[in-house]
Design a protein around this motif. Sequence first.
Motif, PDB file in Angstrom:
ATOM      1  N   VAL A 194       0.856  -1.184   0.000  1.00 44.65           N
ATOM      2  CA  VAL A 194       0.000   0.000   0.000  1.00 44.65           C
ATOM      3  C   VAL A 194       0.897   1.241   0.000  1.00 44.65           C
ATOM      4  N   GLY A 195       0.875   1.975  -1.102  1.00 41.25           N
ATOM      5  CA  GLY A 195       1.717   3.164  -1.240  1.00 41.25           C
ATOM      6  C   GLY A 195       2.731   2.969  -2.354  1.00 41.25           C
ATOM      7  N   SER A 196       2.673   3.841  -3.370  1.00 40.31           N
ATOM      8  CA  SER A 196       3.555   3.656  -4.536  1.00 40.31           C
ATOM      9  C   SER A 196       4.624   4.739  -4.618  1.00 40.31           C
ATOM     10  N   GLY A 197       4.968   5.333  -3.485  1.00 43.72           N
ATOM     11  CA  GLY A 197       6.081   6.278  -3.479  1.00 43.72           C
ATOM     12  C   GLY A 197       7.401   5.549  -3.636  1.00 43.72           C
ATOM     13  N   VAL A 198       8.485   6.247  -3.333  1.00 44.35           N
ATOM     14  CA  VAL A 198       9.793   5.664  -3.612  1.00 44.35           C
ATOM     15  C   VAL A 198      10.041   4.410  -2.769  1.00 44.35           C
ATOM     16  N   VAL A 199       9.500   4.345  -1.550  1.00 48.82           N
ATOM     17  CA  VAL A 199       9.715   3.165  -0.710  1.00 48.82           C
ATOM     18  C   VAL A 199       8.809   2.015  -1.153  1.00 48.82           C
ATOM     19  N   LEU A 249       0.529  -6.935  -5.650  1.00 54.02           N
ATOM     20  CA  LEU A 249      -0.268  -5.767  -6.046  1.00 54.02           C
ATOM     21  C   LEU A 249       0.326  -4.531  -5.398  1.00 54.02           C
ATOM     22  N   LEU A 250       0.552  -3.501  -6.206  1.00 54.60           N
ATOM     23  CA  LEU A 250       0.976  -2.187  -5.712  1.00 54.60           C
ATOM     24  C   LEU A 250      -0.221  -1.257  -5.837  1.00 54.60           C
ATOM     25  N   ILE A 251      -0.678  -0.741  -4.717  1.00 59.02           N
ATOM     26  CA  ILE A 251      -1.918   0.028  -4.717  1.00 59.02           C
ATOM     27  C   ILE A 251      -1.668   1.403  -4.090  1.00 59.02           C
ATOM     28  N   ASP A 252      -2.366   2.418  -4.626  1.00 58.43           N
ATOM     29  CA  ASP A 252      -2.140   3.778  -4.117  1.00 58.43           C
ATOM     30  C   ASP A 252      -3.412   4.589  -4.309  1.00 58.43           C
ATOM     31  N   LYS A 253      -3.675   5.472  -3.350  1.00 59.10           N
ATOM     32  CA  LYS A 253      -4.855   6.346  -3.473  1.00 59.10           C
ATOM     33  C   LYS A 253      -4.650   7.398  -4.552  1.00 59.10           C
ATOM     34  N   GLY A 254      -3.411   7.642  -4.926  1.00 61.57           N
ATOM     35  CA  GLY A 254      -3.113   8.585  -5.993  1.00 61.57           C
ATOM     36  C   GLY A 254      -2.350   7.902  -7.106  1.00 61.57           C
ATOM     37  N   PHE A 255      -1.334   8.592  -7.612  1.00 58.53           N
ATOM     38  CA  PHE A 255      -0.510   8.057  -8.687  1.00 58.53           C
ATOM     39  C   PHE A 255       0.944   8.237  -8.273  1.00 58.53           C
ATOM     40  N   PRO A 256       1.867   7.344  -8.705  1.00 60.69           N
ATOM     41  CA  PRO A 256       3.262   7.520  -8.323  1.00 60.69           C
ATOM     42  C   PRO A 256       3.757   8.931  -8.620  1.00 60.69           C
ATOM     43  N   LEU A 257       4.421   9.533  -7.641  1.00 55.14           N
ATOM     44  CA  LEU A 257       5.008  10.869  -7.732  1.00 55.14           C
ATOM     45  C   LEU A 257       4.003  11.993  -7.525  1.00 55.14           C
ATOM     46  N   CYS A 261      -0.690  -3.198 -10.736  1.00 52.05           N
ATOM     47  CA  CYS A 261      -0.807  -1.886 -10.102  1.00 52.05           C
ATOM     48  C   CYS A 261      -2.256  -1.407 -10.148  1.00 52.05           C
ATOM     49  N   SER A 262      -2.679  -0.765  -9.089  1.00 50.53           N
ATOM     50  CA  SER A 262      -4.011  -0.165  -9.029  1.00 50.53           C
ATOM     51  C   SER A 262      -3.866   1.226  -8.415  1.00 50.53           C
ATOM     52  N   PHE A 263      -3.888   2.257  -9.266  1.00 46.64           N
ATOM     53  CA  PHE A 263      -3.699   3.623  -8.804  1.00 46.64           C
ATOM     54  C   PHE A 263      -5.035   4.361  -8.755  1.00 46.64           C
ATOM     55  N   TYR A 264      -5.020   5.506  -8.118  1.00 46.48           N
ATOM     56  CA  TYR A 264      -6.245   6.251  -7.838  1.00 46.48           C
ATOM     57  C   TYR A 264      -7.267   5.336  -7.173  1.00 46.48           C
ATOM     58  N   ASN A 265      -6.791   4.549  -6.254  1.00 49.79           N
ATOM     59  CA  ASN A 265      -7.630   3.558  -5.581  1.00 49.79           C
ATOM     60  C   ASN A 265      -7.366   3.631  -4.070  1.00 49.79           C
TER      61      ASN A 265
END
Length: 362
Positions: free
Chosen positions: A10-15, A32-40, A167-171
Amino acid sequence: MDNVFDVIVVGSGVVGSSIAYHLSESKKHEILLIDKGFPLSGTSGSTQAWVWVHSKVPSWYGELSMYSAELYPFLEKKIGDVEYKRTGGIAPFFNEAERESALRLAEQQAEVGIEIDVLSRDDVLEKEPNLSPNVAGATFSKIDGNVNPFRLVELYVKAARKNGVQCSFYNQVNDIEKYGDIFHLKTSKGSFRAKKVVLAGGAWSKELGKMFGVDIPVRQVRGQILVTEPLQPFLQYTIGGVRQADNGEVLIGYSKEEVGYDRRSTLDVIQQTARMAIDFVPALSKANVVRCFSGIRVMPEDGLPIIGEIPKMEGAYVTAMHSGITLSPLVGTLMTELLTEGETSIDLSRYSLERFEEVQRR
């Protein structure tokens, strides 16, 4: 997209993107790499992106940073050019009283293999002539540098996807529950299940921890950064607070404000930051500032990284640290060891979330 995975990050930042990439190298796990936004779109896209080692204390934290910096050349061979530059780092001081502290730092860091020179005024001005003539000296280490954060995260994610990571972004992850040995994540785009979950939400770690009923003791710290017009190359080294990018822009920043998730830039801090830059590098008084931006950083309560399994929550892990750019190659490597082998080649007990429980009991 499948909804059952071995590991969800959970979280697609640098870490988070580093963990997903390193874990995917064996191609043995459904990830699965999931993030409420988009990388960066968050912290990793709003940083000066130093790879900074030499003034990290205590020395065992500096040692961890050194090991990670050493991995960057190897990382580039695997994922591509992230524009990593080991420029060497200068931390200037402006009165002789600070020289004793600098000498103690050099002695302390030498015990773990970090080489630091304590420079005289003449030595530092010979090395970086555009520093202020008011400088009294500086600490210097060859191991410090910087990287392009956009290239770094983009290539982490690209390499992870190539290895099969979904990957699942904006999620947005809204809730996490555990039934038996399986975690169930309720998100804005449906439900996902996994045997293991890694929280790598950076500044948003506290909110994610609450889904496990765990307090992750971190604060949100705003950093405001100024960017000048492109200038002829005139700064060779990464300087504490100031660095020049390849395109000639100079990035300036040192502020730390606790204002929650407010990413606005403010005139008072912009003025203070500009003043600091001119005090360090007088030639910047003639430069035009063309933009400014803010980022929300994560800061653990004691300033040191939180890395490891969440106590009494088998299969749930957390990574939260202020120096994610510096530490991401090593944290991705160590978390892969922990997730696959149950132990790490470097002792992470000092970085465990449990240390905060010990403090509270005293």
